[in-house]
Design an enzyme around this catalytic site. Structure first.
Site, PDB file in Angstrom:
ATOM      1  N   GLU A 233      45.970  55.526  34.264  1.00  0.00           N
ATOM      2  CA  GLU A 233      45.018  54.448  34.022  1.00  0.00           C
ATOM      3  C   GLU A 233      43.631  54.989  34.327  1.00  0.00           C
ATOM      4  OE1 GLU A 233      46.203  50.818  36.052  1.00  0.00           O
ATOM      5  OE2 GLU A 233      47.597  50.350  34.410  1.00  0.00           O
TER       6      GLU A 233
ATOM      7  N   ASP B 163      44.781  55.716  38.188  1.00  0.00           N
ATOM      8  CA  ASP B 163      45.834  54.925  38.824  1.00  0.00           C
ATOM      9  C   ASP B 163      47.150  55.215  38.099  1.00  0.00           C
ATOM     10  OD1 ASP B 163      47.296  52.926  40.091  1.00  0.00           O
ATOM     11  OD2 ASP B 163      46.562  51.346  38.756  1.00  0.00           O
TER      12      ASP B 163
ATOM     13  N   LYS C 257      53.071  51.704  41.240  1.00  0.00           N
ATOM     14  CA  LYS C 257      51.680  52.127  41.435  1.00  0.00           C
ATOM     15  C   LYS C 257      51.483  52.882  42.734  1.00  0.00           C
ATOM     16  CE  LYS C 257      49.868  49.473  38.063  1.00  0.00           C
ATOM     17  NZ  LYS C 257      48.874  49.919  37.070  1.00  0.00           N
TER      18      LYS C 257
ATOM     19  N   THR D   8      47.248  57.948  43.473  1.00  0.00           N
ATOM     20  CA  THR D   8      46.015  57.520  42.810  1.00  0.00           C
ATOM     21  C   THR D   8      45.022  58.652  43.017  1.00  0.00           C
ATOM     22  OG1 THR D   8      46.464  55.197  43.296  1.00  0.00           O
ATOM     23  CG2 THR D   8      44.187  55.787  42.773  1.00  0.00           C
TER      24      THR D   8
ATOM     25  N   GLU E 276      48.824  51.867  26.084  1.00  0.00           N
ATOM     26  CA  GLU E 276      48.074  51.284  24.959  1.00  0.00           C
ATOM     27  C   GLU E 276      47.940  52.268  23.805  1.00  0.00           C
ATOM     28  OE1 GLU E 276      44.416  49.072  26.646  1.00  0.00           O
ATOM     29  OE2 GLU E 276      45.178  50.367  28.223  1.00  0.00           O
TER      30      GLU E 276
ATOM     31  N   ARG F  67      55.528  52.829  34.051  1.00  0.00           N
ATOM     32  CA  ARG F  67      55.651  51.575  33.288  1.00  0.00           C
ATOM     33  C   ARG F  67      57.059  50.991  33.311  1.00  0.00           C
ATOM     34  NH1 ARG F  67      50.495  50.358  33.501  1.00  0.00           N
ATOM     35  NH2 ARG F  67      49.201  51.948  32.511  1.00  0.00           N
TER      36      ARG F  67
ATOM     37  N   HIS G  11      41.929  46.111  27.775  1.00  0.00           N
ATOM     38  CA  HIS G  11      43.203  46.547  28.376  1.00  0.00           C
ATOM     39  C   HIS G  11      44.122  45.350  28.609  1.00  0.00           C
ATOM     40  CE1 HIS G  11      46.058  48.615  30.973  1.00  0.00           C
ATOM     41  NE2 HIS G  11      45.843  47.722  31.921  1.00  0.00           N
TER      42      HIS G  11
ATOM     43  N   ASP H 248      43.443  47.363  43.735  1.00  0.00           N
ATOM     44  CA  ASP H 248      43.251  47.681  42.320  1.00  0.00           C
ATOM     45  C   ASP H 248      43.150  46.388  41.520  1.00  0.00           C
ATOM     46  OD1 ASP H 248      42.914  49.524  40.235  1.00  0.00           O
ATOM     47  OD2 ASP H 248      44.990  49.259  39.618  1.00  0.00           O
TER      48      ASP H 248
ATOM     49  N   GLN I 219      57.520  49.425  36.659  1.00  0.00           N
ATOM     50  CA  GLN I 219      56.651  48.239  36.702  1.00  0.00           C
ATOM     51  C   GLN I 219      57.259  47.061  35.938  1.00  0.00           C
ATOM     52  OE1 GLN I 219      52.716  49.147  35.229  1.00  0.00           O
ATOM     53  NE2 GLN I 219      51.892  47.115  35.654  1.00  0.00           N
TER      54      GLN I 219
ATOM     55  N   GLU J 206      40.089  54.582  35.320  1.00  0.00           N
ATOM     56  CA  GLU J 206      39.343  53.558  36.051  1.00  0.00           C
ATOM     57  C   GLU J 206      38.150  54.184  36.766  1.00  0.00           C
ATOM     58  OE1 GLU J 206      41.658  50.885  38.467  1.00  0.00           O
ATOM     59  OE2 GLU J 206      43.490  51.210  37.302  1.00  0.00           O
TER      60      GLU J 206
HETATM   61 MN    MN Z   1      45.218  50.086  37.689  1.00  0.00          MN
END
Ligand code: MN
Length: 412
Positions: free
Chosen positions: A197, A229, A249, A253, A359, A233, A131, A124, A236, A199
């Site tokens: 996420e 993904d 993560k 996915t 975000e 948070r 971002h 990834d 993380q 993507e």
């Molecule tokens: Mn990602």
């Protein structure tokens, strides 16, 4: 811009279908308790390629009679192009073969969709400038928003192939080690800041062993999927320094069920944005290698209608998948058929273009209000998140289907 190619198949000529004859995305499906079979989406139908090959309508040495696309991808670009050419002839309006092909179609609504290929490895990236700037501003302040390497390297980490699931698969909220800024000690708990996420995923269709050019990398990409993904948070934030994300993560996915072949996206190629600093020569793109693909994220609480919480476009990426693949191989890393490369979260310049809740809610400080009246900073149990995307042609679209997943409570 090319025109709609008309087909005799139901629903294939509707301007809002994801799957006109121009698209021909490939996947794996099953009916009732039957085996997994390779198929191609066309209008409201799936053409059963396993049966088509068994019946002699197509001849690809048995590579359409498997339960995934890796073997076919390995057969090479010439075969990729031949499959598209032959399918286009069989399915075009007025095709002489219609009577032989029609019995090989199944209604998509009756099919169960599976992972279209065996994911060899999953990497990834972190290649969306909006971002990276947003997240960096939240974590390090506006002065140091972009790490000093960001404009030079398509930054990535090695993820877990075992965590990749197809649309429709539920996602269990992760447990993990969490330590907030005010906590004296970490604790083991359910993630309270579970996120998405938005993507794109690039599917590597040709192996390489050693450095390859960006042009070679572009040619080695078989096609693209939507990719969510899922990211914890709070896990993380505590674990990520100095080696990057790990457990945050590795829960799941989610990808869309159809691989849209690069050839179908060719009319929608666009250049990456102008470089703020020149890239090293091994990352130079010989032509436009990004795509104009409109993307959106829908969030539906249990029993409530969906709210579209973000709209953006794949063209917002700073690095193309070809650049990422060339960078990945640059140290001599062997790349395999079935390698999956996540683009990195795709955000745009405005609040409505942000591809993650981190975000959108600005780290939880600005919750959004859904159409149901509920608010969200991060995901709640039993929320369903659905990614959609398409490239818009004149009178047709090249769509991806959906990448959808529902959150189930943690197993704590
Ligand atoms: Mn990602």
């Amino acid at each position: 811009m090319t025109e709609l190619l008309r087909s005799w198949v139901d629903g294939a000529n509707r301007p809002d279908t994801d799957f006109p004859l121009n698209n021909l995305p490939v996947g794996v499906f099953s009916l009732a308790d039957g085996p997994r079979r390779q198929g191609v989406a066309i209008g409201d139908r799936i053409l059963d390629l396993g049966r088509a090959e068994a019946a002699g309508v197509l001849g690809f040495g048995g590579r359409l009679m498997q339960d995934g696309w890796n073997g076919f991808m390995a057969s090479g670009r010439g075969e990729w192009a031949r499959l598209r050419r032959e399918l286009t002839m069989l399915l075009a309006e007025g095709a002489a073969a219609r009577a032989r092909v029609e019995p090989l179609l199944v209604p998509m609504a009756a099919a169960r969709l599976h992972l279209p290929f065996a994911v060899s490895e999953y990497t990834d990236f972190y290649a969306g400038r909006h971002h990276a700037t947003n997240v960096g501003t939240m974590f390090r302040g506006p002065e140091n928003a972009l790490p000093s390497n960001w404009l030079h390297i398509p930054i990535g980490y090695n993820g877990r192939a075992s965590s990749v699931v197809v649309t429709g698969t539920s996602v269990i909220r992760p447990m993990g080690q969490i330590k907030g800024p005010e906590d004296a000690l970490p604790r083991f708990a359910a993630s309270a800041r579970f996120d998405i996420e938005l993507e794109m995923g690039a599917v590597v269709g040709q192996a390489s062993d050693g450095p390859i050019s960006v042009a070679e990398a572009f040619d080695n990409i078989f096609g693209y999927v939507l990719l969510n993904d899922w990211s914890a948070r709070d896990i993380q934030a505590w674990e990520y320094q100095p080696l990057g994300p790990f457990q945050a993560k590795a829960t799941a996915t989610t990808i869309s069920p159809w691989i849209v072949m690069a050839a179908a996206l060719a009319p929608f190629r666009v250049a990456t944005p102008e470089r703020e600093v020149p890239l090293l020569p091994y990352l130079a793109e010989p032509g436009p290698m990004l795509y104009d693909i409109a993307l959106e994220v829908g969030l539906a609480p249990e029993g409530a209608p969906e709210t579209v919480i973000a709209r953006t476009n794949y063209r917002e990426m700073y690095y193309s998948a070809a650049q990422q693949l060339a960078h990945h191989a640059s140290c001599g890393c062997p790349m395999r058929v079935g390698d999956l490369l996540g683009s990195g979260t795709i955000s745009g310049p405005e609040r409505g273009n942000r591809g993650s809740l981190l975000e959108i809610s600005w780290g939880g400080k600005e919750p959004i209000t859904l159409d149901s009246g509920e608010t969200r900073s991060f995901l709640a149990d039993r929320d369903t998140v659905t990614l959609r995307g398409h490239a818009q042609g004149r009178g047709y679209r090249i769509g991806f289907g959906e990448a959808s997943g529902k959150i189930l409570p943690a197993r704590g």
